[in-house]
Design an enzyme around this catalytic site. Structure first.
Site, PDB file in Angstrom:
ATOM      1  CB  SER A  25      -0.954  -0.038   1.199  1.00  0.00           C
ATOM      2  OG  SER A  25      -1.974   0.917   1.077  1.00  0.00           O
TER       3      SER A  25
ATOM      4  CG  ASP B 163      -6.088  -3.300  -4.010  1.00  0.00           C
ATOM      5  OD1 ASP B 163      -6.590  -2.297  -3.458  1.00  0.00           O
ATOM      6  OD2 ASP B 163      -4.949  -3.725  -3.759  1.00  0.00           O
TER       7      ASP B 163
ATOM      8  CG  HIS C  36      -5.327  -2.427  -0.397  1.00  0.00           C
ATOM      9  ND1 HIS C  36      -4.503  -2.152  -1.463  1.00  0.00           N
ATOM     10  CD2 HIS C  36      -4.820  -1.712   0.653  1.00  0.00           C
ATOM     11  CE1 HIS C  36      -3.552  -1.307  -1.095  1.00  0.00           C
ATOM     12  NE2 HIS C  36      -3.717  -1.043   0.196  1.00  0.00           N
TER      13      HIS C  36
END
Length: 287
Positions: free
Chosen positions: A64, A234, A262
């Site tokens: 991320s 995601d 995610h």
């Protein structure tokens, strides 16, 4: 596997509130976004690891925003790439225009980040301690609330997660970030560019000497193998945005996982079998 593992925390979360001169109560402490993490924190972490281990090269694995700061560094600081043996980016985020996160898109669409900056230019969610104390019991009593919170921020698929661990996750997540960091994400959605923080016309002229912020040139990244692992469910690292970055980063390789959201890269109980075999292959020099 024979690897020495070092784990860093991005500045501003509850584990990274230390500073040699500034207090977290001050505005100056919070004047950062992922751009500063890329400029200062990535090389600082690398300096520490290499100093303590004596390693000539370090393999860097990010997830991320942990990928965003490394992309930013590699596109602007040419002194780091040759110190990395590989950069593995899971749920990678550079471009974010197509993200489906309700929180990020909502903040960008309604300019909520500007209101938040006016209300408190320091931190978004400045006091997570009470939240993290209450959330585990709240998740047990009314799990739908925690489901909705995760769905708003990053999206998720409960069928890929161990839901009995939900109270544990929520005792750490979400945590504080700087208001400027949230603003920077919103700017990425509004402008559809991977660029430095936008201070406005006058601020940009003072900071950068140009009317608009400099863009990060991903095509300039050289000297390190880069692999992007991404999922088709995601909400933050959208497939379209990730594949745009793949086209721009020279020599980068991508692996798309179906049915993957995610947080699956770090929270899914199937992650060791689904993703980490690929990670190990890359760590050992596989393409």
């Amino acid at each position: 596997a024979g690897f020495d593992v070092w784990m860093s925390n991005s500045r501003g979360n509850k584990y990274s509130m230390g500073h040699t001169t500034l207090s977290p109560k001050s505005i100056a402490f919070w004047r950062f976004s992922w751009a500063e993490m890329g400029d200062f924190d990535v090389p600082a972490v690398l300096d520490l690891v290499q100093r303590e281990t004596g390693a000539a090269k370090v393999a860097w694995i990010g997830h991320s925003q942990g990928t965003t700061q490394v992309f930013a560094n590699l596109a602007s600081d040419k002194s780091v790439a040759h110190r990395l043996s590989v950069f593995i980016a899971m749920g990678p985020v550079a471009y974010i225009y197509n993200c489906k996160s309700t929180l990020v898109r909502g903040v960008a669409r309604f300019d909520t980040d500007k209101l938040l900056h006016f209300l408190d230019p320091r931190s978004f969610l400045p006091s997570p301690k009470l939240l993290h104390t209450l959330m585990p019991d709240l998740c047990r009593a009314t799990p739908g609330i925690c489901d909705d919170l995760m769905a708003v921020i990053a999206g998720y698929d409960k069928h890929t997660l161990n839901m009995t661990r939900w109270p544990v996750y929520m005792s750490h997540f979400p945590t504080s970030i700087s208001t400027r960091d949230l603003e920077h994400w919103a700017q990425g959605v509004r402008h559809d560019r991977f660029q430095r923080y936008d201070y406005g016309l006058l601020g940009n002229l003072e900071k950068y000497g140009s009317a608009t912020p400099p863009q990060y040139n991903l095509s300039s990244i050289k000297g390190v193998p880069i692999a992007l692992l991404y999922g088709d469910k995601d909400d933050l690292a959208d497939v379209v945005d990730v594949q745009r970055a793949l086209r721009e980063i020279p020599g980068s390789i991508g692996t798309l996982y179906t049915g993957t959201a995610h947080v699956d890269f770090v929270w899914s109980p199937t992650a060791p079998n689904t993703f980490y075999g690929r990670v190990m292959e890359l760590l050992h020099g596989g393409a």
